[in-house]
Design a protein around this motif. Sequence first.
Motif, short mmCIF file in Angstrom:
data_model
loop_
_atom_site.label_atom_id
_atom_site.label_comp_id
_atom_site.label_asym_id
_atom_site.label_seq_id
_atom_site.Cartn_x
_atom_site.Cartn_y
_atom_site.Cartn_z
N TYR A 71 0.83 -1.21 0.00
CA TYR A 71 0.00 0.00 0.00
C TYR A 71 0.86 1.25 0.00
CZ TYR A 71 -4.06 -2.93 1.00
OH TYR A 71 -5.05 -3.86 0.95
N TYR A 72 1.97 1.22 0.71
CA TYR A 72 2.88 2.37 0.74
C TYR A 72 3.42 2.64 -0.66
CZ TYR A 72 6.89 5.30 1.85
OH TYR A 72 7.81 6.33 1.89
N LYS A 73 3.87 1.58 -1.33
CA LYS A 73 4.42 1.74 -2.69
C LYS A 73 3.36 2.19 -3.68
CE LYS A 73 8.23 -1.47 -2.09
NZ LYS A 73 8.86 -2.71 -2.48
N GLU B 245 1.10 4.24 -2.92
CA GLU B 245 0.72 5.56 -2.43
C GLU B 245 -0.70 5.58 -1.87
OE1 GLU B 245 1.68 8.66 -5.24
OE2 GLU B 245 3.74 7.97 -5.41
N GLU B 246 -1.11 4.44 -1.33
CA GLU B 246 -2.39 4.32 -0.62
C GLU B 246 -2.07 4.44 0.87
OE1 GLU B 246 -5.38 4.14 -1.87
OE2 GLU B 246 -4.79 3.97 -3.97
N TYR B 247 -1.85 5.67 1.30
CA TYR B 247 -1.28 5.90 2.62
C TYR B 247 -2.21 5.53 3.77
CZ TYR B 247 2.18 8.16 -0.26
OH TYR B 247 3.12 8.41 -1.22
N TYR C 246 8.58 3.17 8.61
CA TYR C 246 7.67 3.37 7.49
C TYR C 246 6.40 4.10 7.91
CZ TYR C 246 10.26 1.11 3.81
OH TYR C 246 11.20 0.84 2.87
N THR D 62 5.02 7.28 6.11
CA THR D 62 3.65 7.20 5.59
C THR D 62 2.79 8.33 6.11
OG1 THR D 62 3.86 4.80 5.43
CG2 THR D 62 1.64 5.70 5.33
N LYS E 299 3.77 11.55 4.26
CA LYS E 299 3.26 11.60 2.89
C LYS E 299 1.74 11.74 2.89
CE LYS E 299 7.05 9.17 0.69
NZ LYS E 299 7.44 10.12 -0.34
N TYR E 300 1.08 11.08 3.83
CA TYR E 300 -0.37 11.17 3.95
C TYR E 300 -0.77 12.62 4.27
CZ TYR E 300 -5.05 9.49 5.45
OH TYR E 300 -6.39 9.24 5.58
N LYS F 217 -0.51 14.93 1.21
CA LYS F 217 -1.57 14.71 0.22
C LYS F 217 -2.96 15.02 0.76
CE LYS F 217 1.21 12.66 -2.82
NZ LYS F 217 1.49 13.15 -4.13
#
Length: 122
Positions: free
Chosen positions: A3-5, A7-9, A35, A39, A42-43, A46
Amino acid sequence: MLYYKMEEYQAAITSFESFLKENPATHHREDIINYMVLTYCKYAEKSVAEKQRERYELALEKYNTLTYMYPESKYIAELEPLVEKIKNELTNYNVVFDPEAGVNMPIVLKDMKPLLMDKTTL
């Protein structure tokens, strides 16, 4: 990690938390917490403005957990620039209007401390 890769944070966070809860003795805990910091950051980036502060704070909380549980972790130094970026982002949300000066004044963030709990429950 998938999920991280992708981009489903939000899904990545849920997955990491579930894994740690179901596998409290995993030897991957340090990696997963690292991670989780990445995450949440990045979350937050976005996210809509109303949710960013909360998510940046969660990233710092996980970073503090990492430093508490693994003070010698190789990830601490790697995360330092990101943590500084997060703190800078949070200063945008921590202001109060000073009527005498007629401007917004920053509120100084104090170092966050991890919650004290059994290390296997984190």
